[in-house]
Write an enzyme that holds these catalytic residues in place. Sequence first.
Site: not given
Length: 170
Positions: A90-92
């Site tokens: 999960i890359h914000i």
Amino acid sequence: ATEKQTAVEQKVEKQLSLSDEVIASSVNGKEVSLTSVHDQVFSAKLMGDGAAVIPADGNIYSPVDGEVTVAYETKYAYGLKSDDGAEILIHIGIDTVNLKGEHFESFVKQGQRIKKGDKLGTVDLAAVKEAGYDTTVMVIVTNTNDYASVDRVQNDKVKAGDNLIAVTAH
């Protein structure tokens, strides 16, 4: 057994331990194709296949039951491994590593067990945008090559917990 045979056996064993599963959205927002993301590492699927969401708020939730394998000190990304075998990043935001954790808060640590829907962290979207960064959240299956297929579930608006990606084992 030769080294090559052993490697092949390990790969087959790994694939047999995978199950079909559906990975949820980790944020509320508008779901978009990974190929539309303004970062070639993601849009060219170099990290794996998946989906992207333009977040409506700054809450980040776990998309699966599993374990936190990586909790970055800079809090802009999480590595997870689902109980069914999917390895998820999960890359914000894009290039948000440069913020060195500013505007991010994380509630989990490496090795921690998580359930789908557990809050992983938060991000101040307005502050990140003000700093000049794209806030798109990428949900990537980093072990895409271990699956027969990784498909984005076509949605428009998604809530955290809604189906986002379907993975099919061999």
